[in-house]
Design a protein around this motif. Structure first.
Motif, PDB file in Angstrom:
ATOM      1  N   LEU A  11       0.842  -1.183   0.000  1.00  0.00           N
ATOM      2  CA  LEU A  11       0.000   0.000   0.000  1.00  0.00           C
ATOM      3  C   LEU A  11       0.880   1.237   0.000  1.00  0.00           C
ATOM      4  CD1 LEU A  11      -2.987   0.922   0.245  1.00  0.00           C
ATOM      5  CD2 LEU A  11      -2.638   1.014   2.717  1.00  0.00           C
ATOM      6  N   LEU A  14      -3.225   6.125   1.034  1.00  0.00           N
ATOM      7  CA  LEU A  14      -4.502   5.847   1.679  1.00  0.00           C
ATOM      8  C   LEU A  14      -5.144   7.170   2.069  1.00  0.00           C
ATOM      9  CD1 LEU A  14      -6.286   3.472   2.756  1.00  0.00           C
ATOM     10  CD2 LEU A  14      -5.133   3.777   4.957  1.00  0.00           C
ATOM     11  N   SER A  59       0.430   6.598   9.591  1.00  0.00           N
ATOM     12  CA  SER A  59      -0.466   7.051   8.525  1.00  0.00           C
ATOM     13  C   SER A  59       0.086   8.250   7.757  1.00  0.00           C
ATOM     14  CB  SER A  59      -1.836   7.418   9.115  1.00  0.00           C
ATOM     15  OG  SER A  59      -1.791   8.665   9.808  1.00  0.00           O
ATOM     16  N   VAL A  64      -2.700   9.864   4.617  1.00  0.00           N
ATOM     17  CA  VAL A  64      -4.080   9.834   5.109  1.00  0.00           C
ATOM     18  C   VAL A  64      -4.562  11.251   5.419  1.00  0.00           C
ATOM     19  CG1 VAL A  64      -5.603   9.024   6.950  1.00  0.00           C
ATOM     20  CG2 VAL A  64      -3.858   7.495   6.014  1.00  0.00           C
TER      21      VAL A  64
END
Length: 201
Positions: A11, A14, A59, A64
């Protein structure tokens, strides 16, 4: 001929990060809950403040922008206020709650945390009918009055909670249902009602 494993995909980005911060513990037992949360369901436990802090730090590299908190009922988690205070250092936060266990002390802290942050704090309060007769058969006896008290409590602290209702009526009834919801909220003292209708899963 040997088979090769599929490539691993890491990933890299996000936009939103969701935390099931109260696991499956809830003070209510709603008939349509898709993970069967209840006061006795401890299938998944609470997330700790330290755990959430670690996830918040991680994050940043993923970019994010928004953080969402759900349960169960998030405010059963004893670390919930601290978790939201920490989150507002990183980005906008939304908490999905039934609105029945809020305390003035918590809302004082959260109002101050939002005021000190460049990010917003959003509350989404679940109410599934515009009257006890419509709501309580789904969410439990007495839950309508308790949830409405929570909505008014949030509004008194300067928040504008979004009322989220699962669609349990025919779609052709929706304009009337939405109108009844808005009228009820204004009559109860929430003068700038916000309403979001959710389809049943």
């Amino acid at each position: 001929m040997p088979t090769s494993e599929p490539p691993k995909v890491e990933l890299s980005n996000l936009d939103q990060l969701w935390f099931q911060v109260a696991g499956t513990r809830c003070n209510l037992t709603c008939h349509h809950c898709f993970i069967s949360c209840s006061p006795k369901n401890d299938s998944f436990g609470y997330l700790t403040l330290d755990h959430v802090k670690q996830c918040l730090a991680e994050s940043v590299d993923l970019g994010v922008k928004e953080y969402y908190f759900t349960g169960g009922e998030p405010f059963l988690n004893p670390d919930m206020v601290g978790i939201l205070e920490q989150t507002l250092r990183y980005g906008a936060a939304s908490v999905l709650t039934n609105g029945t266990v809020l305390k003035d002390e918590w809302l004082h802290r959260l109002r101050a945390a939002e005021a000190a942050s460049v990010y917003s704090l959003e509350f989404r309060v679940s109410i599934d009918g515009f009257s006890p007769e419509k709501n309580d058969p789904i969410r439990g006896e007495g839950t309508f009055d308790r949830a409405i008290s929570g909505v008014i409590q949030l509004a008194q602290f300067g928040f504008l909670p979004i009322i989220t209702a699962a669609r349990t009526w025919n779609e052709d009834e929706e304009p009337q249902v939405v109108g009844d919801f808005v009228d009820m909220l204004r009559q109860k003292g929430y003068n700038r009602p916000r309403l979001k209708i959710l389809p049943l899963l």
